[in-house]
Enzyme design. Structure first.
Site, mmCIF file in Angstrom:
data_model
loop_
_atom_site.group_PDB
_atom_site.id
_atom_site.type_symbol
_atom_site.label_atom_id
_atom_site.label_comp_id
_atom_site.label_asym_id
_atom_site.label_seq_id
_atom_site.Cartn_x
_atom_site.Cartn_y
_atom_site.Cartn_z
ATOM 1 C CG ASP A 1 0.556 -2.088 -2.284
ATOM 2 O OD1 ASP A 1 -0.047 -1.505 -1.359
ATOM 3 O OD2 ASP A 1 -0.025 -2.774 -3.137
ATOM 4 N NE ARG B 1 -6.813 3.870 -1.108
ATOM 5 C CZ ARG B 1 -5.981 2.891 -0.774
ATOM 6 N NH1 ARG B 1 -4.707 3.013 -0.967
ATOM 7 N NH2 ARG B 1 -6.452 1.771 -0.255
ATOM 8 N NE ARG C 1 -7.924 -0.005 -4.314
ATOM 9 C CZ ARG C 1 -7.588 -0.492 -3.132
ATOM 10 N NH1 ARG C 1 -6.365 -0.425 -2.685
ATOM 11 N NH2 ARG C 1 -8.489 -1.056 -2.374
#
Ligand code: ROI
Length: 170
Positions: free
Chosen positions: A97, A83, A92
């Protein structure tokens, strides 16, 4: 132990294998176990439109890690997927998250929980509802209420979860 929910997203470098590998990596984290993985959903990009569609999913993790320790583990997994933090809201390889951490609300410089975009993102709410339909979101109310106010739009299941794991059609 606490149940944490993780949102997964990818739109580069074979998103399907990015997500399936990430589920395995989440399952191997110390001090916890993977409780469930949602289906894989194709979603139109939020943000700049000139990028590929995303694959999104949500994982439920039982964890003994503190929130910031868990965040550090998620960032280490993202880094292992090459990443690169490029343009804001750009494409990405893997985004993880921390959506929810038990019933806690956190407002730290590096971590806000519930995740600030959660309540309005179809690619988070629909997979989350698949694995935790009766959930209450701290400070925001019943997941079902949020879902009722969130258009499904073009969100599509591309790989259905079977026994809590995504499963390619035969
Ligand atoms: N859009 C979609 N559809 N899915 C994502 O996971 C996602 N992640 C992001 C931004 C760039 C905001 N857009 C997204 O970080």
């Amino acid at each position: 132990m606490v149940t944490a929910y993780i949102g997964l997203g990818s739109n580069l470098a074979d998103p399907r294998s990015q997500l399936l590998t990430a589920f395995d990596e989440l399952a191997r984290l110390a001090n916890g176990r993977l409780l469930a993985a949602s289906s894989l959903y194709r979603s139109a990009p939020l943000g700049p439109a000139e990028q590929p569609d995303y694959l999104n999913a949500v994982a439920a993790l039982e964890t003994g890690l503190a929130p910031l320790a868990l965040l550090a583990e998620l960032q280490a997994i993202e880094a292992a997927h090459q990443r690169v933090r490029g343009e804001r809201w750009g494409p990405r390889t893997l985004d993880l998250d921390l959506l929810l951490y038990g019933d806690q609300r956190l407002d730290l410089p590096t971590l806000k929980v519930p995740h600030p975009g959660l309540y309005e993102r179809n690619f988070v709410l629909y997979p989350l509802a698949e694995i935790a339909p009766g959930l209450a979101i701290p400070g925001l109310g019943a997941l079902g209420e949020l879902l009722a106010r969130c258009e499904r739009g073009s969100l599509a299941v591309v790989e259905k979860a079977i026994h809590g794991r995504p499963h390619a059609p035969d």
